[in-house]
Design a protein around this motif. Sequence first.
Motif, PDB file in Angstrom:
ATOM      1  N   ILE A  40      46.710  43.814  41.406  1.00  0.00           N
ATOM      2  CA  ILE A  40      45.288  44.083  41.148  1.00  0.00           C
ATOM      3  C   ILE A  40      44.406  43.192  42.010  1.00  0.00           C
ATOM      4  CG2 ILE A  40      43.472  43.972  39.398  1.00  0.00           C
ATOM      5  CD1 ILE A  40      45.657  44.609  37.319  1.00  0.00           C
ATOM      6  N   SER A  41      44.729  41.881  42.042  1.00  0.00           N
ATOM      7  CA  SER A  41      43.951  40.932  42.854  1.00  0.00           C
ATOM      8  C   SER A  41      44.813  39.731  43.224  1.00  0.00           C
ATOM      9  CB  SER A  41      42.719  40.450  42.090  1.00  0.00           C
ATOM     10  OG  SER A  41      42.070  39.395  42.788  1.00  0.00           O
ATOM     11  N   PRO A  42      44.825  39.349  44.508  1.00  0.00           N
ATOM     12  CA  PRO A  42      45.604  38.163  44.907  1.00  0.00           C
ATOM     13  C   PRO A  42      45.094  36.870  44.279  1.00  0.00           C
ATOM     14  CG  PRO A  42      44.185  38.892  46.703  1.00  0.00           C
ATOM     15  CD  PRO A  42      44.127  39.956  45.641  1.00  0.00           C
ATOM     16  N   SER A  57      28.500  37.468  46.674  1.00  0.00           N
ATOM     17  CA  SER A  57      28.120  38.873  46.860  1.00  0.00           C
ATOM     18  C   SER A  57      28.778  39.791  45.836  1.00  0.00           C
ATOM     19  CB  SER A  57      28.491  39.338  48.275  1.00  0.00           C
ATOM     20  OG  SER A  57      29.893  39.219  48.493  1.00  0.00           O
ATOM     21  N   GLN A  58      29.462  39.215  44.843  1.00  0.00           N
ATOM     22  CA  GLN A  58      30.152  40.010  43.833  1.00  0.00           C
ATOM     23  C   GLN A  58      29.310  40.136  42.560  1.00  0.00           C
ATOM     24  OE1 GLN A  58      33.010  41.660  44.216  1.00  0.00           O
ATOM     25  NE2 GLN A  58      33.201  40.927  46.325  1.00  0.00           N
ATOM     26  N   SER A  59      29.632  41.165  41.771  1.00  0.00           N
ATOM     27  CA  SER A  59      28.920  41.375  40.512  1.00  0.00           C
ATOM     28  C   SER A  59      29.397  40.379  39.457  1.00  0.00           C
ATOM     29  CB  SER A  59      29.151  42.794  40.007  1.00  0.00           C
ATOM     30  OG  SER A  59      30.503  42.953  39.582  1.00  0.00           O
ATOM     31  N   ALA A  60      28.559  40.170  38.463  1.00  0.00           N
ATOM     32  CA  ALA A  60      28.916  39.254  37.380  1.00  0.00           C
ATOM     33  C   ALA A  60      30.142  39.767  36.622  1.00  0.00           C
ATOM     34  CB  ALA A  60      27.738  39.099  36.423  1.00  0.00           C
ATOM     35  N   TRP A  61      30.258  41.085  36.458  1.00  0.00           N
ATOM     36  CA  TRP A  61      31.393  41.653  35.729  1.00  0.00           C
ATOM     37  C   TRP A  61      32.714  41.374  36.441  1.00  0.00           C
ATOM     38  CZ3 TRP A  61      30.680  42.465  30.962  1.00  0.00           C
ATOM     39  CH2 TRP A  61      29.474  42.968  30.467  1.00  0.00           C
ATOM     40  N   ILE A  85      37.731  38.111  36.762  1.00  0.00           N
ATOM     41  CA  ILE A  85      38.623  37.172  37.459  1.00  0.00           C
ATOM     42  C   ILE A  85      38.795  35.891  36.645  1.00  0.00           C
ATOM     43  CG2 ILE A  85      38.890  35.705  39.499  1.00  0.00           C
ATOM     44  CD1 ILE A  85      39.494  38.596  40.085  1.00  0.00           C
ATOM     45  N   GLY A  86      37.697  35.357  36.120  1.00  0.00           N
ATOM     46  CA  GLY A  86      37.775  34.114  35.351  1.00  0.00           C
ATOM     47  C   GLY A  86      38.601  34.253  34.080  1.00  0.00           C
ATOM     48  N   LEU A  87      38.331  35.307  33.307  1.00  0.00           N
ATOM     49  CA  LEU A  87      39.077  35.526  32.074  1.00  0.00           C
ATOM     50  C   LEU A  87      40.536  35.885  32.361  1.00  0.00           C
ATOM     51  CD1 LEU A  87      36.484  37.553  29.931  1.00  0.00           C
ATOM     52  CD2 LEU A  87      37.057  35.131  29.770  1.00  0.00           C
ATOM     53  N   GLY A  88      40.746  36.715  33.398  1.00  0.00           N
ATOM     54  CA  GLY A  88      42.105  37.121  33.756  1.00  0.00           C
ATOM     55  C   GLY A  88      42.952  35.939  34.189  1.00  0.00           C
ATOM     56  N   LYS A  89      42.376  35.049  34.990  1.00  0.00           N
ATOM     57  CA  LYS A  89      43.101  33.857  35.446  1.00  0.00           C
ATOM     58  C   LYS A  89      43.465  32.959  34.261  1.00  0.00           C
ATOM     59  CE  LYS A  89      44.374  31.310  39.101  1.00  0.00           C
ATOM     60  NZ  LYS A  89      45.343  31.799  40.097  1.00  0.00           N
ATOM     61  N   ALA A  90      42.529  32.789  33.340  1.00  0.00           N
ATOM     62  CA  ALA A  90      42.788  31.953  32.160  1.00  0.00           C
ATOM     63  C   ALA A  90      43.892  32.560  31.298  1.00  0.00           C
ATOM     64  CB  ALA A  90      41.502  31.793  31.344  1.00  0.00           C
ATOM     65  N   PHE A  91      43.847  33.867  31.107  1.00  0.00           N
ATOM     66  CA  PHE A  91      44.864  34.550  30.299  1.00  0.00           C
ATOM     67  C   PHE A  91      46.241  34.429  30.938  1.00  0.00           C
ATOM     68  CE2 PHE A  91      47.490  38.307  29.695  1.00  0.00           C
ATOM     69  CZ  PHE A  91      47.586  38.376  28.312  1.00  0.00           C
ATOM     70  N   ILE A  92      46.341  34.756  32.227  1.00  0.00           N
ATOM     71  CA  ILE A  92      47.631  34.737  32.924  1.00  0.00           C
ATOM     72  C   ILE A  92      48.225  33.332  32.925  1.00  0.00           C
ATOM     73  CG2 ILE A  92      48.703  35.011  35.213  1.00  0.00           C
ATOM     74  CD1 ILE A  92      46.571  37.275  35.642  1.00  0.00           C
ATOM     75  N   THR A  93      47.397  32.333  33.215  1.00  0.00           N
ATOM     76  CA  THR A  93      47.874  30.945  33.270  1.00  0.00           C
ATOM     77  C   THR A  93      48.482  30.520  31.941  1.00  0.00           C
ATOM     78  OG1 THR A  93      46.217  30.343  34.925  1.00  0.00           O
ATOM     79  CG2 THR A  93      47.196  28.551  33.654  1.00  0.00           C
ATOM     80  N   ASN A  94      47.765  30.756  30.850  1.00  0.00           N
ATOM     81  CA  ASN A  94      48.208  30.276  29.543  1.00  0.00           C
ATOM     82  C   ASN A  94      49.364  31.087  28.971  1.00  0.00           C
ATOM     83  OD1 ASN A  94      46.383  27.979  28.521  1.00  0.00           O
ATOM     84  ND2 ASN A  94      44.912  29.416  29.368  1.00  0.00           N
ATOM     85  N   ILE A 139      33.560  31.833  36.336  1.00  0.00           N
ATOM     86  CA  ILE A 139      32.560  31.991  35.269  1.00  0.00           C
ATOM     87  C   ILE A 139      31.220  31.402  35.706  1.00  0.00           C
ATOM     88  CG2 ILE A 139      31.969  31.398  32.898  1.00  0.00           C
ATOM     89  CD1 ILE A 139      34.240  33.462  33.218  1.00  0.00           C
ATOM     90  N   GLY A 140      31.254  30.276  36.413  1.00  0.00           N
ATOM     91  CA  GLY A 140      30.020  29.670  36.916  1.00  0.00           C
ATOM     92  C   GLY A 140      29.307  30.580  37.904  1.00  0.00           C
ATOM     93  N   PHE A 141      30.057  31.198  38.800  1.00  0.00           N
ATOM     94  CA  PHE A 141      29.452  32.136  39.753  1.00  0.00           C
ATOM     95  C   PHE A 141      28.912  33.374  39.034  1.00  0.00           C
ATOM     96  CE2 PHE A 141      31.796  29.862  43.166  1.00  0.00           C
ATOM     97  CZ  PHE A 141      30.745  29.737  44.079  1.00  0.00           C
ATOM     98  N   ALA A 142      29.576  33.793  37.954  1.00  0.00           N
ATOM     99  CA  ALA A 142      29.082  34.931  37.172  1.00  0.00           C
ATOM    100  C   ALA A 142      27.728  34.588  36.556  1.00  0.00           C
ATOM    101  CB  ALA A 142      30.086  35.286  36.076  1.00  0.00           C
ATOM    102  N   LEU A 143      27.607  33.359  36.041  1.00  0.00           N
ATOM    103  CA  LEU A 143      26.324  32.927  35.469  1.00  0.00           C
ATOM    104  C   LEU A 143      25.240  32.908  36.538  1.00  0.00           C
ATOM    105  CD1 LEU A 143      24.705  31.801  33.073  1.00  0.00           C
ATOM    106  CD2 LEU A 143      25.492  29.511  33.718  1.00  0.00           C
ATOM    107  N   SER A 144      25.586  32.423  37.743  1.00  0.00           N
ATOM    108  CA  SER A 144      24.585  32.372  38.815  1.00  0.00           C
ATOM    109  C   SER A 144      24.252  33.762  39.346  1.00  0.00           C
ATOM    110  CB  SER A 144      25.093  31.484  39.963  1.00  0.00           C
ATOM    111  OG  SER A 144      26.173  32.095  40.646  1.00  0.00           O
ATOM    112  N   ALA A 145      25.172  34.728  39.161  1.00  0.00           N
ATOM    113  CA  ALA A 145      24.858  36.111  39.558  1.00  0.00           C
ATOM    114  C   ALA A 145      23.851  36.731  38.605  1.00  0.00           C
ATOM    115  CB  ALA A 145      26.144  36.945  39.585  1.00  0.00           C
ATOM    116  N   ILE A 146      23.929  36.340  37.337  1.00  0.00           N
ATOM    117  CA  ILE A 146      22.982  36.841  36.334  1.00  0.00           C
ATOM    118  C   ILE A 146      21.646  36.128  36.448  1.00  0.00           C
ATOM    119  CG2 ILE A 146      22.554  37.084  33.855  1.00  0.00           C
ATOM    120  CD1 ILE A 146      25.633  37.146  33.494  1.00  0.00           C
ATOM    121  N   LEU A 147      21.707  34.811  36.691  1.00  0.00           N
ATOM    122  CA  LEU A 147      20.499  33.983  36.811  1.00  0.00           C
ATOM    123  C   LEU A 147      20.533  33.281  38.170  1.00  0.00           C
ATOM    124  CD1 LEU A 147      20.689  32.434  33.227  1.00  0.00           C
ATOM    125  CD2 LEU A 147      19.114  34.247  33.970  1.00  0.00           C
TER     126      LEU A 147
END
Length: 404
Positions: free
Chosen positions: A276-278, A297-301, A306-315, A337-345
């Motif tokens: 799905i993603s490297p 240049s990516q969307s917040a979604w 990516i942030g949630l998926g990485k956390a899930f896979i790691t744990n 997650i930080g970049f997602a917040l900056s994409a929204i705000l």
Amino acid sequence: MKKFRAIFLLNSILLGFLTGVTAGAYLILVNFLIDLIWKKIPVVFHISTILYPLIICSIGGLIIGFLQRKNGNYPKTMAQVLGEYKTTGKIKYTNEVRKNFFHAIPVLAFGGSIGPEASLSGILGGMINWVGDRMKMSLERREELVDMGIGAILSTVFYAPFAGIGRAFDKPTRDFIVKGRKIFVYTVTTISGVIGFFLVNKLFPHESSFGIHFRDNINWTWQGFALIPLAIIVGAMFGKLFNFLGQLSNRITENNRKTVLWAIIGGLIIGIAGVISPYFLFSGEIQLLSFSKEAVSQSAWFLIFIGLGKAFITNFCFSLGWRGGMIFPAIFSSAAIGFALSAILPFTPAILVSATIAASLTYIMRQPGVVAGLLLLLLPIEIFPIIIVVCYLTNYLLKSLSKH
């Protein structure tokens, strides 16, 4: 007494240098195997299928599973290494070093979303215990050497010289003389570790691009500063989620005895995610710089995914046998997650991303000095005062909330 202190200081210097050399050589081996498996083999055998991560991670799961069934849960984490010293007074180094080493290599080489610091601390703990037996060191001295060695590992592996020193600042003591002595010894140990690490890398250079990219000039805005409390809340909540995923995955797998099957399932999860993603593969060290350039240049979604998926896979894959260090993946997923917040705000992304990472890592590690040291060279130096405030403010708030 002065002679004893001088000997201990000399041992600390030698320990730091040995830690740096060991960490450097270890990472060179890991990078060689990653390059061999993920780059050279596909070229030599003309493999171009997009399912290559699924194939490789499944093979890795099989190897890891058999090792787990034979030896148990290895490599040990930093917390386990220090905890074993405190409870038993020693580590059985005869087999521990070998197990920590050989269990970690396939996890790192076959794409596991974990870092090398856990296995290195286990290897180091065994080495120090071996030396301690021959020098008849007290438990307190051995424990202090292990702690300093772990600080040196953090400083070298994460290219963050101040991370090891940060461990001394986090020690719970109000005796300024004792704290000053610890800071001095930790500093000397860290410096010698960094020297050893860079000497090895000078002899055997390899690619390293650990960092987060922002635009050349930071566009400071009052809104960016005003949103720091929100970034702290978002970061702390994500840190709590990261830890919760670890606890949940441990509960799900705690009674399993089918270690080979579980490790293969972990490999399948990592392999499918890698298709799905490297960005779901490996610890995130090498990908972080390129990801941060793409993230603006990516969307917040997408970034949340990516942030949630990485956390899930790691744990979850950690609990399935793909064990190792959590710090690299925690930094990567927190950055997403930080970049997602900056994409929204979109107000001074450097502030929002940095504050989110700092708060998240402080929640996960509960060591504000170490976190600040880790992030000093990872993020723009202009942001560092904000990072320090966020780390210690988050830690203060967490301690205050835990009392109620």
